[in-house]
Design an enzyme around this catalytic site. Structure first.
Site: not given
Ligand code: URA
Length: 241
Positions: A102-104
């Site tokens: 998952l993106d930051k």
């Protein structure tokens, strides 16, 4: 991990009952009698017996995390905090890793396990595991977006996505949506909306295959999957070949 915690976790009773087992001399660690519940053991490496029977410590760990924004879903990083930094020592011991990324700034369901085979199945592009995201979009999402996602949209690098199922939950200056996709390209949800000239301003994963985010988990909290949830993930009925 403390021996009393390990035995309690394994179902040998409450801390009090475990204390009695220890006091009664029923517990040995690497063939030495242990009576003190505070004794530290490594559940993976040490041999623990109760009444002479070796205690099988689980091989695999399956954790569901509600990933908070600001941490990265990698196993290590020189600068950034990773999701592994959020684990208790006794869970980190099993060396779980995040299944997918998952993106930051993305929140929500992240599965962590050391079961490489299951991780591989869930990540394999051939298995088309559906993943559902809740997102807030700048501007109004409309029926044309639904139709476009249903056909597949062309991303900035020319890739045409597989069909996605878009549901509009709330329309207005910002729109709430749910999007289910079966792929996991880099920044996929954000790039799918960009292909429609729209920007994702909040993104949260709410399910992966048959596994749903436990909404009672606060951001940054996690829990072990129940046996039933692990079985659901293994049961591939929801996975189209
Ligand atoms: N799509 C994105 O754009 N970001 C994520 O973190 C997951 C899916």
């Amino acid at each position: 991990m403390r021996i009393d915690k390990m035995l309690a976790n394994l179902g040998f009773g409450s801390r009090k009952e475990v204390k009695k087992l220890l006091k009664d001399g029923a517990v040995q660690v690497n063939s030495s009698l242990v009576k003190d519940g505070k004794e530290q053991v490594n559940p993976v490496e040490d041999t623990v017996t109760v009444h002479g029977e070796t205690v099988e410590y689980k091989e695999f760990i399956y954790l569901m995390m509600n990933k908070p924004p600001g941490v990265i879903s990698a196993t290590e990083d020189m600068k950034e905090e990773t999701v592994l930094d959020l684990l208790e020592w006794e869970d980190a011991l099993f060396q779980p890793f995040p299944v997918g990324r998952l993106d930051k700034d993305t929140e929500g369901l992240l599965l962590l396990t050391n079961d490489g085979q299951l991780a591989h199945q869930l990540l394999s592009p051939k298995k088309h595991v559906p993943k559902t995201y809740f997102a807030v979009i700048e501007g109004e999402v409309n029926e044309d977006d639904i139709a476009a996602f249903k056909k597949g949209v062309t991303l900035d690098d020319g890739y045409v996505t597989k069909p996605g199922i878009l549901e509009i939950l709330k329309k207005g200056p910002t729109s709430d949506i749910a999007l289910t996709i079966t792929e996991g390209k880099f920044h996929q949800v954000k790039r799918m909306f960009l292909a429609r000239g729209k920007r994702v301003i909040y993104l949260k994963r709410i399910s992966m295959g048959s596994l749903k985010l436990d909404e009672s988990l606060e951001l940054g909290e996690y829990r072990e999957l129940t046996e039933e949830e692990v079985e659901l993930l293994r049961d591939r009925k929801d996975l189209q070949e």
